[in-house]
Scaffold this active site. Sequence first.
Site, PDB file in Angstrom:
ATOM      1  N   HIS A  67      -8.231  14.619   4.100  1.00 57.40           N
ATOM      2  CA  HIS A  67      -8.454  15.838   4.867  1.00 57.40           C
ATOM      3  C   HIS A  67      -7.261  16.026   5.798  1.00 57.40           C
ATOM      4  O   HIS A  67      -6.875  15.094   6.515  1.00 57.40           O
ATOM      5  CB  HIS A  67      -9.725  15.747   5.702  1.00 57.40           C
ATOM      6  CG  HIS A  67     -10.927  16.289   5.019  1.00 57.40           C
ATOM      7  ND1 HIS A  67     -12.193  16.257   5.586  1.00 57.40           N
ATOM      8  CD2 HIS A  67     -11.070  16.914   3.826  1.00 57.40           C
ATOM      9  CE1 HIS A  67     -13.056  16.817   4.751  1.00 57.40           C
ATOM     10  NE2 HIS A  67     -12.405  17.215   3.677  1.00 57.40           N
ATOM     11  N   TYR A  98     -19.448  23.789  14.524  1.00 59.40           N
ATOM     12  CA  TYR A  98     -20.337  24.549  13.645  1.00 59.40           C
ATOM     13  C   TYR A  98     -20.939  25.780  14.318  1.00 59.40           C
ATOM     14  O   TYR A  98     -21.596  26.583  13.671  1.00 59.40           O
ATOM     15  CB  TYR A  98     -21.461  23.651  13.118  1.00 59.40           C
ATOM     16  CG  TYR A  98     -20.964  22.524  12.254  1.00 59.40           C
ATOM     17  CD1 TYR A  98     -20.016  22.753  11.259  1.00 59.40           C
ATOM     18  CD2 TYR A  98     -21.421  21.224  12.430  1.00 59.40           C
ATOM     19  CE1 TYR A  98     -19.542  21.723  10.465  1.00 59.40           C
ATOM     20  CE2 TYR A  98     -20.947  20.187  11.638  1.00 59.40           C
ATOM     21  CZ  TYR A  98     -20.010  20.444  10.668  1.00 59.40           C
ATOM     22  OH  TYR A  98     -19.542  19.419   9.886  1.00 59.40           O
ATOM     23  N   ARG A 104     -19.415  13.745  -0.353  1.00 58.32           N
ATOM     24  CA  ARG A 104     -18.964  13.182   0.915  1.00 58.32           C
ATOM     25  C   ARG A 104     -20.077  13.176   1.947  1.00 58.32           C
ATOM     26  O   ARG A 104     -20.884  14.093   2.026  1.00 58.32           O
ATOM     27  CB  ARG A 104     -17.802  14.012   1.462  1.00 58.32           C
ATOM     28  CG  ARG A 104     -17.173  13.397   2.730  1.00 58.32           C
ATOM     29  CD  ARG A 104     -16.953  14.442   3.797  1.00 58.32           C
ATOM     30  NE  ARG A 104     -18.188  15.068   4.258  1.00 58.32           N
ATOM     31  CZ  ARG A 104     -18.249  15.967   5.235  1.00 58.32           C
ATOM     32  NH1 ARG A 104     -17.136  16.361   5.829  1.00 58.32           N
ATOM     33  NH2 ARG A 104     -19.415  16.502   5.607  1.00 58.32           N
ATOM     34  N   TYR A 142     -24.188  15.920   4.431  1.00 61.57           N
ATOM     35  CA  TYR A 142     -24.558  14.908   5.416  1.00 61.57           C
ATOM     36  C   TYR A 142     -25.888  14.310   4.987  1.00 61.57           C
ATOM     37  O   TYR A 142     -26.898  15.017   4.911  1.00 61.57           O
ATOM     38  CB  TYR A 142     -24.669  15.555   6.808  1.00 61.57           C
ATOM     39  CG  TYR A 142     -23.600  16.594   7.033  1.00 61.57           C
ATOM     40  CD1 TYR A 142     -22.318  16.238   7.437  1.00 61.57           C
ATOM     41  CD2 TYR A 142     -23.861  17.938   6.764  1.00 61.57           C
ATOM     42  CE1 TYR A 142     -21.323  17.188   7.591  1.00 61.57           C
ATOM     43  CE2 TYR A 142     -22.881  18.905   6.919  1.00 61.57           C
ATOM     44  CZ  TYR A 142     -21.608  18.523   7.332  1.00 61.57           C
ATOM     45  OH  TYR A 142     -20.621  19.471   7.483  1.00 61.57           O
ATOM     46  N   GLU A 171      -8.400  21.453   5.893  1.00 63.99           N
ATOM     47  CA  GLU A 171      -9.674  21.675   6.578  1.00 63.99           C
ATOM     48  C   GLU A 171      -9.410  22.465   7.863  1.00 63.99           C
ATOM     49  O   GLU A 171      -8.952  21.907   8.863  1.00 63.99           O
ATOM     50  CB  GLU A 171     -10.346  20.335   6.888  1.00 63.99           C
ATOM     51  CG  GLU A 171     -11.799  20.470   7.291  1.00 63.99           C
ATOM     52  CD  GLU A 171     -12.437  19.129   7.591  1.00 63.99           C
ATOM     53  OE1 GLU A 171     -13.633  18.986   7.331  1.00 63.99           O
ATOM     54  OE2 GLU A 171     -11.748  18.230   8.096  1.00 63.99           O
ATOM     55  N   HIS A 198     -14.312   9.118  10.695  1.00 62.33           N
ATOM     56  CA  HIS A 198     -14.784  10.121  11.659  1.00 62.33           C
ATOM     57  C   HIS A 198     -15.255   9.414  12.929  1.00 62.33           C
ATOM     58  O   HIS A 198     -15.895   8.359  12.849  1.00 62.33           O
ATOM     59  CB  HIS A 198     -15.942  10.914  11.043  1.00 62.33           C
ATOM     60  CG  HIS A 198     -16.177  12.239  11.690  1.00 62.33           C
ATOM     61  ND1 HIS A 198     -16.844  12.368  12.891  1.00 62.33           N
ATOM     62  CD2 HIS A 198     -15.825  13.495  11.321  1.00 62.33           C
ATOM     63  CE1 HIS A 198     -16.894  13.651  13.231  1.00 62.33           C
ATOM     64  NE2 HIS A 198     -16.289  14.355  12.301  1.00 62.33           N
TER      65      HIS A 198
END
Length: 281
Positions: free
Chosen positions: A192, A211, A96, A66, A251, A138
Amino acid sequence: MNLSVCTISFRHQLISIAEIAKWSVANSFQGIELWGAHATNLEDQPLYGKEWLSSYSLRATMLSDYLPLFEERDTLYFKVHRLCRLAKHWGATKIRTFASNEASSVITDDKKHLLFERLKLVCDWLSDYNLNLVIETHPNTYADSVASTIELFEEVNKANLQLNYDVLHVWESGADVIASCELLAPYINHFHFKNISSSKHLSVFAPDNVYAAAGSREGMVPIFDGAVDYQGFIEYLYAKPQLRNIDSSLEWFGNNCKNVLSQDRYKLQKMSQAANTAVAI
């Protein structure tokens, strides 16, 4: 299909990169999508890298991280160049990131202009390393719809800017995943694959939840058991040689990582074998 396992799937497990590699080979994966946090934490163990992965007949298909696109230029420069060095060490050809942290419908014109300029700059930096910058479709980013994603690619207009087509997130936007794939195909460099039992559970993929070790996993299901029609989408990919050969990653963010990923991999292999038999006939 060139299929990778994501090391982020094992983010809350006590498992080594060596164990992931051995398991990936045993389950017929061709590559590993390496989470940037994992690559950074392995930086002081240079034995692990491109040659080591190659000894397992694996390759690092993508380094996923990120980028601080709106922070000071020096901060962005340091992060990008560190990731570039890590990508080269692992033999990955692409990095990415997300296109900001604001939806395309609410971002201001000034911030949108800055986003495009920063992406141009990052693409130039990556070009010096012969690397590609991959933007993921996203929600709550500028790549949250087909129209805004196309606009982004047209405005940045860099040959090494490419797209990670996350099937679930395209479906989440309300778009048809096959029709959208047709429109975005010129930019796609990675896929993905993940699924959800119902749209009411999509919030489980919000970064703050997914996360977190104690976050909810409700609704996360194997790719062929959910609301997105992966049977139809994979059949569509197999009918398109130019798309079928693009790198793809399973994923998985839920529990029982190895069991779920191995079962999805097995089903994808069976579909591949059936598709190849049909072509031969």
